[in-house]
Scaffold this active site. Structure first.
Site, PDB file in Angstrom:
ATOM      1  N   GLU A 182       0.816  -1.215   0.000  1.00  0.00           N
ATOM      2  CA  GLU A 182       0.000   0.000   0.000  1.00  0.00           C
ATOM      3  C   GLU A 182       0.853   1.270   0.000  1.00  0.00           C
ATOM      4  O   GLU A 182       0.456   2.286   0.569  1.00  0.00           O
ATOM      5  CB  GLU A 182      -0.956   0.021   1.219  1.00  0.00           C
ATOM      6  CG  GLU A 182      -1.987  -1.089   1.213  1.00  0.00           C
ATOM      7  CD  GLU A 182      -3.096  -0.903   2.248  1.00  0.00           C
ATOM      8  OE1 GLU A 182      -2.881  -0.178   3.230  1.00  0.00           O
ATOM      9  OE2 GLU A 182      -4.175  -1.483   2.046  1.00  0.00           O
ATOM     10  N   GLU A 251      -6.694  -7.360  -0.942  1.00  0.00           N
ATOM     11  CA  GLU A 251      -7.295  -7.256   0.391  1.00  0.00           C
ATOM     12  C   GLU A 251      -8.751  -6.857   0.252  1.00  0.00           C
ATOM     13  O   GLU A 251      -9.067  -5.713  -0.039  1.00  0.00           O
ATOM     14  CB  GLU A 251      -6.610  -6.181   1.260  1.00  0.00           C
ATOM     15  CG  GLU A 251      -5.279  -6.589   1.766  1.00  0.00           C
ATOM     16  CD  GLU A 251      -4.744  -5.655   2.846  1.00  0.00           C
ATOM     17  OE1 GLU A 251      -5.522  -4.854   3.407  1.00  0.00           O
ATOM     18  OE2 GLU A 251      -3.545  -5.732   3.119  1.00  0.00           O
TER      19      GLU A 251
END
Ligand SMILES: *[C@@H]1O[C@H](CO)[C@@H](O)[C@H](O)[C@H]1NC(C)=O
Ligand SMILES: *[C@@H]1O[C@H](CO)[C@@H](O)[C@H](O)[C@H]1NC(C)=O
Ligand SMILES: *[C@@H]1O[C@H](CO)[C@@H](O)[C@H](O)[C@H]1NC(C)=O
Ligand SMILES: CC(=O)N[C@H]1CO[C@H](CO)[C@@H](O)[C@@H]1O
Length: 844
Positions: A182, A251
Site C-alpha cells: 500500500e 485485500e
C-alpha cells in the site's frame, strides 16, 4: 482443487527414484494468473501465522479449504523474525516454513507478502524497532541504510523459501510474492525520493529471482512486470496499469479490526458476497479475504496504537478457530458457484447489457458453447424482476445472481442457504486443583511492583524524553520521576499545599503518583492532557509519572516517527491564581520497564510471591498469580477479565496479550440490524456501544496442561483478580435458517461440469456442526410469512399448520436434514403471497 504431486522416475539406469513435487510455471496474462499454461480463477484468504498457534494451523487451513479457498495469503512479520538485529526466530508461531508446508500439504497455494512493511494493525507495521536507531535511516524512501536492511531481510526470506523448495517454480506452493505494501497510498508524502524507492523496491524484488510473479498492492504505477493489485471493501471498478496484467484484489476487508475504546465492527455477509461476486462479474480473477481468520494479537504484537488483543475481524473463521455462520457457509456456496463458471469466465471477455436502471447482466459465452452469466442489481432500495435470455429472475436490491449455465440460478448474494449457528461462551468456575473444593479466587498470591524508580539501571536526563527513543519498545512502561522540595510559600500552591498537576502526553496511558499514591490517570491515542488536583507536603515530595504504550503506530506516511510518552509540558499550577511552574526541563529520573519484568515475574517462577490474606485489590501496580486446572473438554478457552483494570497476562509463562476490560466502547453509531444494502464502510455496522471493547481473551488450548497451570497478571490500574472467570467457546446448540420460495436450489445440486442435476425447488438444509450431535428439537417452523430473526421468530398472517410436524419428521433424530420449500410439501396457506420457511432447531 488439489495440486498434483507426481512421482517422477528420473533415471532408470541409476535405479534412483526421486519423489518430487512437480514444478509449476506461474505467469499471467491480461485475464488471470496462468499456471502451467492454464488461466485460473483463484479465491484466497489471509491467515497470519503468528496470530494463532502451530497446533491450530492444520485445522484453520482445512476449514479454509472446505470453505472453497485455493490460496492462503500471509504477511511476513519482520519484527517477529528478527527481534534483535541478526538474531532470527523461525520457531513456534514464527515457524513460517512449517506454515507454508502445511498449506502445501492441504493442496492449497500461498501468496507470500514479504513486504517487509506489513501494516496489518501489527506493532510498528512489522518493522523491528532497532531499525529506528540505525544512524541516518529514513523508512520507506530512497535511503541507503533503509534499503540495505530491507534488501537483506527480503533476500533472507526468499532464500529460506528457496532452500526449502517452496516456490511453485521449484514444486512448492508459493505462486505469488508481494514487495512493499500500500505504498501508493502514501508515496506522495515522500516526494521524488518515494518514486525512486518504489522503483528500486520493484527491481530489488525481481533480482531475487523467485520464478513466480511479484505484486504491489495499491501502487497504480508499479513497474512491469510487477502486477499492481487493489485493496478495499470493493474492487470491481479497479483496472490494472497495463493491458497485460490481470485484475487482482489482494485485500477484501471481510470485516474490520477492533480498537480499545471502540465499538465492534461487523460486515454483513450479503454485502461481502456482493462485493466478491461483482468483482468476478467485472472480469476479476483473484480475490483475497482480509481476513479469513484474524486471530489474536498475543504478547505485545498489536499495533495501532490502541488496537485490541482480539483480531477477530468478523472473519469467516472466528478468533478461536470456529467457523462463523452464516458467513463461512454463504461464502463457501458463493465460491462453488463462481467455480462452476470458471471455464467461461476465463475463456472470454463478458458481454455487458443493461437490464434497466441499476440492473446489469454480464454474459461470458465461449465458442465451445459454455456460457455463464452474472445478473446484478446495484440499486440500494428496490428489489427487481428482470428478464434475461427470455427468462424471468427476482433480484433483491444490492444483490447478484450467478447463472453457471446462463439459465438456472446457482446462487444469489442476498439469499442465504447456510444456517446461522449459535455460539456461546460457557462459564467455568475453575478449581485450583482437582482435589480442591475451593474456587480459583481463594488461591491468589501477589507481589507489589514498586511505585517509581526501583531499578539499578535508572538514569537522569534533563527534560522530558520521547518514549520510543528511550525504551526502544523493550517494554510498554517508562517511569518519569522527579523529587521536589516544597517550602510551602510557592506561588503555584493553593491553601493547604494543594496544586494542579498538568501533564501532556502523546500516548497512550499515563498514571500520576504523588508521594507514592495514585493521584490520577488518563489515556488517548496521540494526545492526553491531564489536570490532576494534588496535595503536596512541606519538605520532600515525589512526582512519579508512569507512561504506558499500547501498540506502536503501523500506518501512514512517517508513522515510525509519531512517537509516544510524556513529551510535555508538565507543570504545577495554582487553581486559584493561575500562577505556575514548568517542570518540563527539570532533571528527571527515568526507568525503562518494571522491576517485575526484569525478574521475569510473568513466568510465575519467583520465590517472592506472597500468599498472605487479605489479597490486596483495587490498588495499582500489583502482580498476581494463581494456578488452575484446564477447563474440561476440548473447546477453545478464553479468560474473562471483567473485574480487573488493565495490564498484561501470562499463562504458563506465555503472554496472552494486553487485557483492558475497563476500556469502554464509545456510545456512538451502533445498530442492531445493519442494512447490508449500499456501500459498506468501517463505521457502518457497529455493535457493543457503551460496553467494554474486549472482556474475553483467547488462551490457546496448546498452552494449557490438564492441571497445575500458572496464570500471572500485571495489574497496572487496580482491580480484583478474584473476579476473573474462564469460559469455553461452544458451537452449535442452535441452528436457524429462513429459505424463501425465490431462493436458488442448493449449489450442490450442480454437477462439476456446470449442468444442474436437480431442477428442484429451494431446499432448507440443516446440519449439526458437531459430528456427534443430532437435531433434538425443532423450536420453531413456519411455512408462510414468518417474521423476526434467529431466537425471535414468530408466525406471520400466513402459516401452514403442517409446518412444525413436517420439519420435525424430517429432522429430529438426524445430524442433518433437507426439506423442500414448496407448496407441494406444505400446501398453500395463502395463494398469491410469496412464502418462506423459517426454522429454529437445537442440536445436542
Ligand atoms: C511458462 O509459461 C509461459 C506462458 O504460458 C511460456 O511462455 C513459457 O515458455 C513457460 N516457461 C516454461 C519454462 O515452461
Ligand atoms: C528520537 O531521537 C532522534 C535522534 O535524537 C530524533 O531525531 C527524533 O526526533 C526522536 N524521535 C521522536 C519521536 O521524538
Ligand atoms: C440431487 O440429485 C442427486 C442425484 O439424484 C441426489 O443425490 C441429491 O441429494 C439431490 N440434491 C438435492 C439438493 O436435492
Ligand atoms: C481501494 C479502495 O477501495 N480503497 C478504499 C477502502 O476503503 C476505505 C474505507 O472505506 C476507503 O477510504 C478506500 O478508498
Amino acid at each position: 482443487m488439489v495440486r498434483g504431486r507426481k512421482i517422477e522416475i528420473v533415471s532408470f539406469l541409476l535405479l534412483q527414484i526421486v519423489v518430487a513435487a512437480t514444478a509449476a510455471n506461474v505467469t499471467y496474462d491480461h485475464r488471470a494468473l496462468v499456471i502451467d499454461g492454464k488461466r485460473k480463477i483463484l479465491i484466497s484468504g489471509s491467515i497470519h501465522y503468528p496470530r494463532s498457534t502451530p497446533e491450530m494451523w492444520p485445522d484453520l487451513i482445512q476449514k479454509s479449504k472446505d470453505g472453497g479457498l485455493d490460496v492462503i495469503e500471509t504477511y511476513v512479520f519482520w519484527n517477529g523474525h528478527e527481534p534483535h538485529k541478526n538474531k532470527y526466530n523461525f520457531e513456534g508461531r514464527y515457524d513460517l516454513v512449517k506454515f507454508v508446508k502445511l498449506v502445501a500439504k492441504a493442496g492449497l497455494y500461498v501468496h507470500l507478502r514479504i513486504g517487509p512493511y506489513a501494516c496489518a494493525e501489527w506493532n510498528y507495521g512489522g518493522f523491528p524497532v532497532w531499525l529506528h536507531f540505525i544512524p541516518g535511516i529514513k523508512f520507506r524512501t530512497d535511503n541507503e541504510p533503509f534499503k540495505a536492511e530491507m534488501q537483506r531481510f527480503t533476500a533472507k526470506i526468499v532464500d529460506l523459501m528457496k532452500q526449502e523448495r517452496l516456490y511453485a517454480s521449484q514444486g512448492g506452493p508459493i505462486i505469488l510474492s508481494q514487495v512493499e505494501n500500500e505504498y501508493g497510498n502514501v508515496d506522495s508524502s515522500y516526494g521524488a525520493a518515494g518514486k525512486i524507492y518504489m522503483k528500486w523496491s520493484a527491481s530489488m524484488a525481481l533480482s531475487l529471482d523467485t520464478g513466480v510473479p511479484w505484486n504491489m498492492c495499491q501502487q497504480g504505477d508499479a513497474p512491469d512486470p510487477i502486477i499492481n493489485t487493489c485493496n478495499g471493501f470493493y474492487c470491481d471498478q479497479f483496472t490494472p496499469n497495463s493491458n497485460n496484467k490481470p485484475k487482482m484484489w489482494t485485500e477484501n476487508w471481510s470485516g474490520w479490526f477492533l480498537g480499545f475504546g471502540d465499538p465492534t465492527p461487523y460486515r454483513p455477509v450479503e454485502d461481502l458476497a456482493f462485493a466478491v461476486a461483482i468483482f468476478y462479474q467485472r472480469s476479476g480473477t483473484f480475490q483475497n479475504y482480509y481476513m479469513y481468520h484474524g486471530g489474536t494479537n498475543f504478547e505485545r504484537t498489536s499495533g495501532g496504537p490502541l488496537i485490541s488483543t482480539s483480531y477477530d475481524y468478523d472473519a469467516p473463521i472466528d478468533e478461536y478457530g470456529l467457523v462463523r455462520e452464516p458467513k463461512w457457509g454463504h461464502l463457501r456456496d458463493l465460491h462453488k458457484a463462481i467455480k462452476l463458471c470458471e471455464d467461461a469466465l476465463l475463456a472470454t471477455d463478458p458481454t455487458v447489457t443493461s437490464l434497466g436502471s441499476n440492473l446489469v447482466a454480464s454474459e461470458y459465452k465461449t465458442s465451445s458453447g459454455s456460457c455463464a452469466a452474472f445478473l446484478a442489481n446495484i440499486g440500494t432500495e428496490s428489489d427487481a424482476t428482470v428478464t434475461f435470455n427470455g427468462n424471468s429472475y427476482h433480484l433483491p436490491a444490492w444483490s447478484i445472481s450467478i447463472l453457471p449455465d446462463c439459465k438456472n440460478v446457482a446462487f444469489n448474494t442476498a439469499k442465504i442457504n447456510a444456517a446461522t449457528e449459535s455460539t456461546t461462551f460457557a462459564r467455568q468456575a475453575l478449581k485450583p486443583n482437582a482435589d480442591s473444593s475451593e474456587e480459583l479466587g481463594s488461591q491468589w498470591s501477589y507481589i507489589k511492583e514498586p511505585i517509581g524508580i526501583s531499578k539499578a539501571d535508572a538514569f537522569v536526563k534533563p527534560g522530558l524524553l520521547e518514549q520510543i527513543n528511550t525504551t526502544a519498545d523493550e517494554s510498554d512502561y517508562l517511569w518519569y520521576s522527579l523529587r521536589m522540595d516544597i517550602k510551602g510559600d510557592e506561588t503555584f500552591l493553593d491553601e493547604g499545599s494543594k496544586a494542579v498537576l498538568h501533564v501532556q502526553s502523546i500516548g497512550q496511558v499515563v498514571y500520576a503518583f504523588i508521594n507514592g499514591k495514585l493521584a490520577g490517570s488518563g489515556n488517548g491515542k496521540q494526545k492526553i492532557s491531564l489536570d490532576i488536583p494534588i496535595n503536596l507536603v512541606t519538605g520532600k515530595n515525589t512526582i512519579d509519572l508512569l507512561s504506558v504504550t499500547v501498540g506502536l503506530a503501523n500506518y501512514g506516511a512517517f508513522f515510525d516517527l509519531i512517537g509516544a510518552g510524556i513529551t510535555g509540558p508538565v507543570t504545577l499550577k495554582s487553581a486559584k491564581s493561575g500562577s505556575s511552574i514548568d517542570l518540563s526541563s527539570q532533571q528527571w529520573t527515568y526507568q525503562v520497564g518494571l522491576k517485575g519484568e526484569d525478574t521475569d515475574l510473568g513466568s510465575g517462577d519467583s520465590s517472592e510471591w506472597v500468599s498472605k490474606s487479605p489479597l490486596p485489590t483495587m490498588q495499582p501496580l500489583i502482580w498476581y498469580k494463581t494456578t488452575f486446572d484446564a477447563p474440561s473438554g476440548s473447546d477453545p478457552v478464553a479468560i474473562d477479565f471483567t473485574g480487573t483494570g488493565k495490564g498484561i497476562a501470562w499463562v504458563n509463562g506465555q503472554s496472552i496479550g494486553r487485557y483492558w476490560p475497563t476500556s469502554i466502547a464509545r456510545n456512538d453509531g451502533c445498530t442492531d440490524s445493519c442494512n447490508y444494502r449500499g456501500s459498506y464502510s468501517s463505521n457502518k455496522c457497529l455493535k457493543n456501544c457503551g460496553k467494554p471493547s474486549q472482556t474475553l481473551y483467547h488462551v490457546p488450548r496448546s498452552w494449557i496442561k490438564p492441571s497445575g497451570n500458572t496464570l500471572v497478571l500485571l495489574e497496572e490500574m487496580g482491580g480484583d483478580p478474584t473476579k476473573i472467570s474462564f469460559a469455553t467457546k461452544q458451537t452449535g446448540s442452535g441452528l436457524c435458517l429462513t429459505v424463501s420460495q425465490s431462493h436458488p436450489a442448493p449449489v450442490d445440486s450442480w454437477a462439476s461440469d456446470s449442468k444442474i442435476l436437480n431442477r428442484t425447488s429451494p431446499v432448507l438444509s440443516l446440519k449439526c456442526p458437531v459430528s456427534t450431535h443430532v437435531i433434538t428439537s425443532i423450536n420453531f417452523a413456519s411455512f408462510g410469512t414468518p417474521t423476526g430473526t434467529c431466537g425471535s421468530f414468530s408466525h406471520g398472517r400466513c402459516n401452514s399448520p403442517r409446518s412444525l410436524s413436517i420439519v420435525r419428521k424430517a429432522c429430529v433424530g438426524s445430524r442433518s436434514c433437507k426439506v423442500e420449500v414448496s407448496t407441494r410439501v406444505f400446501g398453500d396457506p395463502c395463494r398469491s403471497l410469496a412464502k418462506s420457511l423459517a426454522v429454529e432447531a437445537s442440536c445436542s
